[in-house]
Design an enzyme around this catalytic site. Sequence first.
Site, PDB file in Angstrom:
ATOM      1  N   ASP A 181       0.838  -1.199   0.000  1.00 25.50           N
ATOM      2  CA  ASP A 181       0.000   0.000   0.000  1.00 25.50           C
ATOM      3  C   ASP A 181       0.873   1.250   0.000  1.00 25.50           C
ATOM      4  O   ASP A 181       2.028   1.204   0.423  1.00 25.50           O
ATOM      5  CB  ASP A 181      -0.854   0.053   1.271  1.00 25.50           C
TER       6      ASP A 181
ATOM      7  N   ARG B 290      -1.527  -0.368  -8.487  1.00 27.30           N
ATOM      8  CA  ARG B 290      -2.896   0.046  -8.159  1.00 27.30           C
ATOM      9  C   ARG B 290      -2.893   1.573  -8.178  1.00 27.30           C
ATOM     10  O   ARG B 290      -2.010   2.194  -7.598  1.00 27.30           O
ATOM     11  CB  ARG B 290      -3.245  -0.466  -6.768  1.00 27.30           C
TER      12      ARG B 290
END
Length: 306
Positions: A132, A183
């Site tokens: 992340d 992402r």
Amino acid sequence: MSALLRFSFLAAADSRTLQRFVQQHGFRLGAARFVAGESLDAAVPVLRRLNERGLRTNTTLLGEGVRAEAETTKVVDAYREILERIHREQLATNVALKLTHLGLAFDEELACRNVEELVAHAQTLGNFIRIDMEESRCVEATLRIYRRLREVGYDNVGTVLQSYLYRSEDDLASLLPTKPNLRIVKGAYLEPPELAYPKKADVDAAYVRLIERSLLGDGFTGIATHDERLIEHTIAFTRRHDVHRDRFQFQLLYGVRPRLQLDLVARGYSVLVATPYGPEWYRYLMRRLAERPANVLFIARNLVRR
Ligand SMILES: Cc1cc2nc3c(=O)[nH]c(=O)nc-3n(C[C@H](O)[C@H](O)[C@H](O)COP(=O)(O)OP(=O)(O)OC[C@H]3O[C@@H](n4cnc5c(N)ncnc54)[C@H](O)[C@@H]3O)c2cc1C
């Protein structure tokens, strides 16, 4: 007004007093809408149910900003257990983790060793780890660690770029030759105007630029947004440019727009639902409230019902 609310929730994410109060009132306050449970045992049936509906999932043991090496060892052990459990239960689930949960806030080398151990373990089990992206102060080190892992030969690892940061378009350009697994998100933290677009319209426009450029590259693109306009734009763009459906995936959060998630599956697209769990859900919940202050009404209703 909504910028003020966003600021308030993101500031609240760092308040220890508020955290103690909210955590005491536990899961029923509303965290259960966004978090699959407080334990892995509670999360597994949730992941399975999502899989049964055609949704792929990733899971995260909630937690961040760890400050001692011994604590990071426990986090690594927990993630090893998660990877093994996913394998045993044959779930269509991968893992997303935060480097500050693995020590990045005080020792970059330690965080790198920890994540490498998990990426290597995931590789033996045929699984994938996404790193992340956190606050802007972590971006440089996160990308450095991601590159190191790719350079030593791991291809079961990906990371995240945030469209609110001015730097992300340059980061994408330098990553594209490595066929990255990225992402793309808008960005969930409080950032100053020197580093991030203050206006939502600019964040959205940058999001379109990042998505289009990434989709035309040779990597894999996770389109992580609940913004239907951007999702439809992506679908039209991939059709126009013949981007194959196995080169991108829509990614949404557990508890957010569940009908949209299923509609996209019904239209034949790959959809992943990010489904975290764990007792440390407070800061995650505050970020979800900052994204959509109307979620507070949902939580207020739960309080009244008690
Ligand atoms: C799979 C996934 C992974 C992510 N990983 C990261 C990461 O690593 N780093 C990072 O900084 N950010 C991450 N984010 C969060 C992201 O940066 C945004 O904060 C978040 O996705 C909200 O923006 P949006 O793109 O949905 O668009 P917005 O413009 O904020 O919202 C569009 C519409 O989506 C709906 N919506 C959005 N958020 C919510 C919500 N919380 N509750 C209910 N409805 C909502 C509303 O209908 C809203 O009108 C991730 C998001 C997703 C989906």
